[in-house]
Design a protein around this motif. Structure first.
Motif, PDB file in Angstrom:
ATOM      1  N   SER A  13       0.825  -1.213   0.000  1.00 28.62           N
ATOM      2  CA  SER A  13       0.000   0.000   0.000  1.00 28.62           C
ATOM      3  C   SER A  13       0.856   1.260   0.000  1.00 28.62           C
ATOM      4  O   SER A  13       0.612   2.206  -0.764  1.00 28.62           O
ATOM      5  CB  SER A  13      -0.919   0.003   1.225  1.00 28.62           C
ATOM      6  N   ILE A  14       1.896   1.287   0.858  1.00 26.42           N
ATOM      7  CA  ILE A  14       2.743   2.478   0.983  1.00 26.42           C
ATOM      8  C   ILE A  14       3.493   2.761  -0.310  1.00 26.42           C
ATOM      9  O   ILE A  14       3.549   3.909  -0.780  1.00 26.42           O
ATOM     10  CB  ILE A  14       3.739   2.306   2.152  1.00 26.42           C
ATOM     11  N   ILE A  15       4.066   1.712  -0.920  1.00 26.51           N
ATOM     12  CA  ILE A  15       4.808   1.903  -2.165  1.00 26.51           C
ATOM     13  C   ILE A  15       3.877   2.364  -3.286  1.00 26.51           C
ATOM     14  O   ILE A  15       4.214   3.244  -4.090  1.00 26.51           O
ATOM     15  CB  ILE A  15       5.538   0.605  -2.552  1.00 26.51           C
ATOM     16  N   ALA A  16       2.667   1.800  -3.328  1.00 23.49           N
ATOM     17  CA  ALA A  16       1.694   2.199  -4.354  1.00 23.49           C
ATOM     18  C   ALA A  16       1.311   3.670  -4.212  1.00 23.49           C
ATOM     19  O   ALA A  16       1.095   4.374  -5.207  1.00 23.49           O
ATOM     20  CB  ALA A  16       0.453   1.321  -4.274  1.00 23.49           C
ATOM     21  N   SER A  56       3.503   9.313  -9.482  1.00 23.43           N
ATOM     22  CA  SER A  56       2.155   9.834  -9.253  1.00 23.43           C
ATOM     23  C   SER A  56       1.395  10.059 -10.555  1.00 23.43           C
ATOM     24  O   SER A  56       0.172  10.036 -10.578  1.00 23.43           O
ATOM     25  CB  SER A  56       2.230  11.152  -8.464  1.00 23.43           C
ATOM     26  N   GLY A  57       2.112  10.274 -11.644  1.00 19.00           N
ATOM     27  CA  GLY A  57       1.448  10.535 -12.911  1.00 19.00           C
ATOM     28  C   GLY A  57       0.666   9.354 -13.444  1.00 19.00           C
ATOM     29  O   GLY A  57      -0.200   9.499 -14.290  1.00 19.00           O
ATOM     30  N   LYS A  58       0.982   8.145 -12.939  1.00 24.48           N
ATOM     31  CA  LYS A  58       0.312   6.944 -13.435  1.00 24.48           C
ATOM     32  C   LYS A  58      -0.915   6.584 -12.605  1.00 24.48           C
ATOM     33  O   LYS A  58      -1.564   5.591 -12.861  1.00 24.48           O
ATOM     34  CB  LYS A  58       1.309   5.772 -13.436  1.00 24.48           C
ATOM     35  N   SER A 118      -8.533   8.829  -7.440  1.00 25.66           N
ATOM     36  CA  SER A 118      -9.436   7.745  -7.049  1.00 25.66           C
ATOM     37  C   SER A 118      -8.656   6.510  -6.638  1.00 25.66           C
ATOM     38  O   SER A 118      -8.975   5.854  -5.641  1.00 25.66           O
ATOM     39  CB  SER A 118     -10.382   7.406  -8.212  1.00 25.66           C
ATOM     40  N   MET A 119      -7.609   6.187  -7.398  1.00 27.16           N
ATOM     41  CA  MET A 119      -6.754   5.054  -7.028  1.00 27.16           C
ATOM     42  C   MET A 119      -6.031   5.329  -5.726  1.00 27.16           C
ATOM     43  O   MET A 119      -5.898   4.446  -4.876  1.00 27.16           O
ATOM     44  CB  MET A 119      -5.747   4.786  -8.152  1.00 27.16           C
ATOM     45  N   ASN A 120      -5.561   6.561  -5.563  1.00 31.16           N
ATOM     46  CA  ASN A 120      -4.881   6.923  -4.318  1.00 31.16           C
ATOM     47  C   ASN A 120      -5.817   6.783  -3.122  1.00 31.16           C
ATOM     48  O   ASN A 120      -5.403   6.375  -2.033  1.00 31.16           O
ATOM     49  CB  ASN A 120      -4.362   8.359  -4.394  1.00 31.16           C
ATOM     50  N   SER A 179      -5.133   4.409  -0.022  1.00 28.36           N
ATOM     51  CA  SER A 179      -5.073   5.062   1.285  1.00 28.36           C
ATOM     52  C   SER A 179      -6.096   4.480   2.253  1.00 28.36           C
ATOM     53  O   SER A 179      -5.822   4.330   3.445  1.00 28.36           O
ATOM     54  CB  SER A 179      -5.295   6.576   1.141  1.00 28.36           C
ATOM     55  N   LEU A 180      -7.291   4.158   1.745  1.00 31.99           N
ATOM     56  CA  LEU A 180      -8.299   3.493   2.574  1.00 31.99           C
ATOM     57  C   LEU A 180      -7.810   2.131   3.046  1.00 31.99           C
ATOM     58  O   LEU A 180      -7.992   1.747   4.209  1.00 31.99           O
ATOM     59  CB  LEU A 180      -9.607   3.340   1.800  1.00 31.99           C
ATOM     60  N   LEU A 181      -7.177   1.395   2.138  1.00 35.26           N
ATOM     61  CA  LEU A 181      -6.622   0.096   2.503  1.00 35.26           C
ATOM     62  C   LEU A 181      -5.585   0.249   3.605  1.00 35.26           C
ATOM     63  O   LEU A 181      -5.574  -0.519   4.573  1.00 35.26           O
ATOM     64  CB  LEU A 181      -5.990  -0.553   1.263  1.00 35.26           C
ATOM     65  N   TYR A 182      -4.740   1.276   3.469  1.00 29.09           N
ATOM     66  CA  TYR A 182      -3.643   1.476   4.407  1.00 29.09           C
ATOM     67  C   TYR A 182      -4.109   2.016   5.752  1.00 29.09           C
ATOM     68  O   TYR A 182      -3.599   1.602   6.809  1.00 29.09           O
ATOM     69  CB  TYR A 182      -2.627   2.436   3.762  1.00 29.09           C
ATOM     70  N   THR A 183      -5.076   2.941   5.745  1.00 24.70           N
ATOM     71  CA  THR A 183      -5.479   3.608   6.989  1.00 24.70           C
ATOM     72  C   THR A 183      -6.636   2.937   7.710  1.00 24.70           C
ATOM     73  O   THR A 183      -6.836   3.183   8.901  1.00 24.70           O
ATOM     74  CB  THR A 183      -5.863   5.076   6.721  1.00 24.70           C
ATOM     75  N   VAL A 184      -7.422   2.119   7.015  1.00 24.58           N
ATOM     76  CA  VAL A 184      -8.609   1.511   7.627  1.00 24.58           C
ATOM     77  C   VAL A 184      -8.514  -0.014   7.685  1.00 24.58           C
ATOM     78  O   VAL A 184      -8.746  -0.620   8.726  1.00 24.58           O
ATOM     79  CB  VAL A 184      -9.897   1.933   6.873  1.00 24.58           C
TER      80      VAL A 184
END
Length: 315
Positions: A254-257, A263-265, A269-271, A275-280
């Motif tokens: 999650s962190i590497i993604a 960031s250009g790729k 919405s993907m972020n 971020s939801l996966l990582y924080t929740v």
């Protein structure tokens, strides 16, 4: 500097999840349930390790710190997220936004360091079992844990010097559910080239290097396991590492993604999804994964539940 037709931003507007406004009450209930579950599961895990004599091992001490970092991470983000979901748009003062970004980043760095420390702990336990308890005494455990937290706070202090120099003029709407690095850069009216380069340089010691360190330690661990004569011994030894490897894959993936890949790729919405996966999701899964895959923790949970049933019967 902002020109005469623009003013310095004093607060930001967090949009959160505009596409989900129609189901915001369901989303609010889900996030609230997950937050309560995260706090309860991690606090219970910390207490379980604290009161159980069978879990007085270095690995469980580091797991306590990981659970504490998960609580720290989610408490910094989710309460504000709940406000955003309920009210659709929420304002956050500039200094509070910077503080949220700082503490969220600190918690993430602490997790990276702790997962590296835990891989080193598994390396010592499997590759040098006769010297393990001599090397990994409580003083050394405490030093590793304190260094993980201290270095995380210190690294982010240096990074905040660069973030603090950014100018924010006029437009102040953040299409995100908390103040994170990429959304803040998107709003800045300054040249962000130096900040992006600095962030990548900082990611080397706090994300990339710990991840490489974990891979290297597990190469040695796997080599040592393969040299074991007994198949059952190899299976049992490797099973002690599977929970840690699972958490490493989820957390670092999650962190590497979010922070290391270009960031250009990625769209915002993907972020948001990562971020939801990582924080929740991750803070809830971490203690559950360790509890399900670790025999000692399962035995301790069953023992405590049996004691509780006995107390209830006696009453």
């Amino acid at each position: 500097m902002c020109n005469e037709n623009q003013t310095d931003v004093k607060e930001f507007l967090l949009l959160g999840f505009p596409s989900l406004y129609n189901i915001k009450y369901y989303l609010f209930s889900l996030v609230l349930f997950l937050y309560i579950s995260i706090i309860n599961v991690n606090v219970l895990f910390i207490i379980l390790v604290k009161i159980s004599a069978q879990l007085k091992l270095p690995m469980y001490f580091f797991l306590q710190n990981l659970a504490l970092a998960d609580i720290f991470l989610t408490t910094n983000v989710i309460p504000k997220m709940l406000q955003i979901v309920f009210w659709d748009v929420v304002s956050i003062p500039f200094f509070e936004c910077m503080a949220q970004f700082y503490f969220h980043s600190v918690a993430g760095i602490v997790e990276c360091f702790l997962l590296s420390v835990m891989s080193y702990d598994r390396y010592l336990a499997i590759c040098f079992p006769l010297h393990y308890f001599v090397i990994m005494d409580f003083k050394f455990q405490l030093q590793l844990a304190i260094c993980s937290w201290f270095l995380a706070f210190l690294v982010m202090i240096f990074e905040m010097f660069f973030i603090w120099d950014l100018q924010f003029c006029g437009f102040n709407t953040i299409d995100f559910f908390f103040c994170d690095f990429a959304p803040l850069l998107e709003l800045s009216s300054s040249d962000i080239t130096t900040v992006v380069l600095e962030d990548f340089i900082f990611s080397i010691p706090v994300i990339i290097s710990p991840f490489i360190f974990i891979i290297v330690t597990y190469v040695f661990i796997i080599i040592t396991i393969l040299k074991m004569a007994s198949l059952s011994g190899r299976t049992k030894t490797f099973s002690t590492c599977t929970s840690h490897l699972t958490v490493v894959c989820i957390c670092f993936g999650s962190i590497i993604a979010i922070y290391v890949s270009p960031s250009g790729k990625k769209t915002f919405s993907m972020n948001k999804i990562f971020s939801l996966l990582y924080t929740v999701v991750t803070p809830l899964l971490n203690p559950i994964i360790y509890s399900l895959k670790n025999q000692e923790i399962r035995k301790t949970i069953r023992k405590r539940l049996n004691q509780l049933r006995q107390i209830l019967r006696n009453d």
